[in-house]
Design a protein around this motif. Structure first.
Motif, PDB file in Angstrom:
ATOM      1  N   GLN A   1       0.978  -1.541   0.032  1.00  0.00           N
ATOM      2  CA  GLN A   1       0.168  -0.248  -0.078  1.00  0.00           C
ATOM      3  C   GLN A   1       0.956   1.683  -0.356  1.00  0.00           C
ATOM      4  OE1 GLN A   1      -2.641   0.327   3.459  1.00  0.00           O
ATOM      5  NE2 GLN A   1      -3.426   1.986   2.820  1.00  0.00           N
ATOM      6  N   VAL A   2       0.105   2.427  -0.729  1.00  0.00           N
ATOM      7  CA  VAL A   2       1.864   3.431  -0.895  1.00  0.00           C
ATOM      8  C   VAL A   2       0.723   4.539  -0.137  1.00  0.00           C
ATOM      9  CG1 VAL A   2       2.163   4.969  -2.578  1.00  0.00           C
ATOM     10  CG2 VAL A   2       2.213   2.615  -3.107  1.00  0.00           C
ATOM     11  N   GLN A   3       1.851   5.255   0.618  1.00  0.00           N
ATOM     12  CA  GLN A   3       1.143   6.014   1.874  1.00  0.00           C
ATOM     13  C   GLN A   3       2.097   7.532   1.675  1.00  0.00           C
ATOM     14  OE1 GLN A   3       0.554   4.446   5.840  1.00  0.00           O
ATOM     15  NE2 GLN A   3      -0.707   4.629   5.575  1.00  0.00           N
ATOM     16  N   LEU A   4       1.951   8.496   1.167  1.00  0.00           N
ATOM     17  CA  LEU A   4       2.174   9.361   1.268  1.00  0.00           C
ATOM     18  C   LEU A   4       1.783  10.747   2.640  1.00  0.00           C
ATOM     19  CD1 LEU A   4       2.226   8.265  -2.031  1.00  0.00           C
ATOM     20  CD2 LEU A   4       2.400  11.257  -2.601  1.00  0.00           C
ATOM     21  N   VAL A   5       2.476  11.339   3.282  1.00  0.00           N
ATOM     22  CA  VAL A   5       2.573  12.159   3.783  1.00  0.00           C
ATOM     23  C   VAL A   5       3.536  13.338   3.651  1.00  0.00           C
ATOM     24  CG1 VAL A   5       1.862  12.403   6.334  1.00  0.00           C
ATOM     25  CG2 VAL A   5       1.817  10.499   5.615  1.00  0.00           C
ATOM     26  N   GLU A   6       2.762  14.527   3.447  1.00  0.00           N
ATOM     27  CA  GLU A   6       2.782  15.967   3.915  1.00  0.00           C
ATOM     28  C   GLU A   6       3.082  16.227   4.571  1.00  0.00           C
ATOM     29  OE1 GLU A   6       1.211  17.158  -1.069  1.00  0.00           O
ATOM     30  OE2 GLU A   6       2.030  18.840  -0.037  1.00  0.00           O
ATOM     31  N   SER A   7       4.214  17.249   4.926  1.00  0.00           N
ATOM     32  CA  SER A   7       3.991  18.164   5.851  1.00  0.00           C
ATOM     33  C   SER A   7       4.696  18.845   6.114  1.00  0.00           C
ATOM     34  CB  SER A   7       4.263  17.957   7.086  1.00  0.00           C
ATOM     35  OG  SER A   7       6.027  17.011   7.048  1.00  0.00           O
ATOM     36  N   GLY A   8       4.779  20.775   6.867  1.00  0.00           N
ATOM     37  CA  GLY A   8       5.776  21.457   6.540  1.00  0.00           C
ATOM     38  C   GLY A   8       4.839  22.993   6.600  1.00  0.00           C
ATOM     39  N   GLY A   9       3.454  22.394   5.423  1.00  0.00           N
ATOM     40  CA  GLY A   9       2.892  24.009   5.229  1.00  0.00           C
ATOM     41  C   GLY A   9       2.864  24.832   5.819  1.00  0.00           C
ATOM     42  N   GLY A  10       1.869  26.299   6.351  1.00  0.00           N
ATOM     43  CA  GLY A  10       1.486  27.588   7.001  1.00  0.00           C
ATOM     44  C   GLY A  10       1.532  28.628   5.919  1.00  0.00           C
ATOM     45  N   LEU A  11       1.449  29.908   7.312  1.00  0.00           N
ATOM     46  CA  LEU A  11       1.471  31.013   6.818  1.00  0.00           C
ATOM     47  C   LEU A  11       3.161  31.716   7.850  1.00  0.00           C
ATOM     48  CD1 LEU A  11      -0.702  33.817   6.866  1.00  0.00           C
ATOM     49  CD2 LEU A  11      -0.790  33.518   8.966  1.00  0.00           C
ATOM     50  N   VAL A  12       3.208  32.052   6.537  1.00  0.00           N
ATOM     51  CA  VAL A  12       4.560  32.738   6.609  1.00  0.00           C
ATOM     52  C   VAL A  12       4.715  34.325   6.368  1.00  0.00           C
ATOM     53  CG1 VAL A  12       5.187  32.062   4.162  1.00  0.00           C
ATOM     54  CG2 VAL A  12       7.445  32.565   6.735  1.00  0.00           C
ATOM     55  N   GLN A  13       5.459  34.976   6.581  1.00  0.00           N
ATOM     56  CA  GLN A  13       5.712  36.649   6.213  1.00  0.00           C
ATOM     57  C   GLN A  13       6.248  36.888   4.910  1.00  0.00           C
ATOM     58  OE1 GLN A  13       6.890  39.204   9.384  1.00  0.00           O
ATOM     59  NE2 GLN A  13       4.958  39.205  10.475  1.00  0.00           N
ATOM     60  N   PRO A  14       6.333  37.404   4.064  1.00  0.00           N
ATOM     61  CA  PRO A  14       6.544  37.583   3.521  1.00  0.00           C
ATOM     62  C   PRO A  14       8.096  37.564   3.272  1.00  0.00           C
ATOM     63  CG  PRO A  14       5.040  39.802   3.392  1.00  0.00           C
ATOM     64  CD  PRO A  14       4.671  38.955   4.250  1.00  0.00           C
ATOM     65  N   GLY A  15       9.220  37.161   2.465  1.00  0.00           N
ATOM     66  CA  GLY A  15      10.739  36.695   2.941  1.00  0.00           C
ATOM     67  C   GLY A  15      10.731  36.116   3.578  1.00  0.00           C
TER      68      GLY A  15
END
Length: 117
Positions: free
Chosen positions: A1-15
């Motif tokens: 069974q193939v599983q993919l787990v993404e992480s790391g997104g969010g809200l960040v200020q420009p720069g």
């Protein structure tokens, strides 16, 4: 069974910076792509890394984003620096597995990246 787990997104200020990760199990990754899709726009290829380590980037992210992979951990990463509001989108990892002439595409669930002050 193939599983993919993404992480790391969010809200960040420009720069600011974010690091996205895609942990894959069940397949061996040949190439890894990262796509993004902003509201009302088509999904676009942001970065790609081949099994040999060759990388390609969209012109809009060159010099700011770095794609990498950890073969031991079967993981792909996207380091995003100097983020701009126009980088706001849902980011998807797309690991590819080759079987002879056939390319199998797999997709992560997507992670939201919002760049805003």
């Amino acid at each position: 069974q193939v599983q993919l787990v993404e992480s790391g997104g969010g809200l960040v200020q420009p720069g600011g910076s974010l690091r996205l990760s895609c942990v894959v199990s069940g397949i061996s990754i040949n190439a890894m792509n990262w796509y993004r899709q902003a509201p009302g726009k088509q999904r676009e290829l942001v970065a790609r890394i081949t099994s040999g380590g060759t990388t390609n980037y969209a012109d809009s992210v060159k010099g700011r984003f770095t794609i990498s992979r950890d073969n031991d951990k079967n993981t792909g990463n996207l380091q995003m620096n100097s983020l701009k509001p126009e980088d706001t989108a849902v980011y998807y990892c797309n690991p590819q597995s080759y079987d002879g002439d056939v390319t199998w595409d797999y997709w992560g669930q997507g992670t939201q990246v919002t760049v805003s002050s």
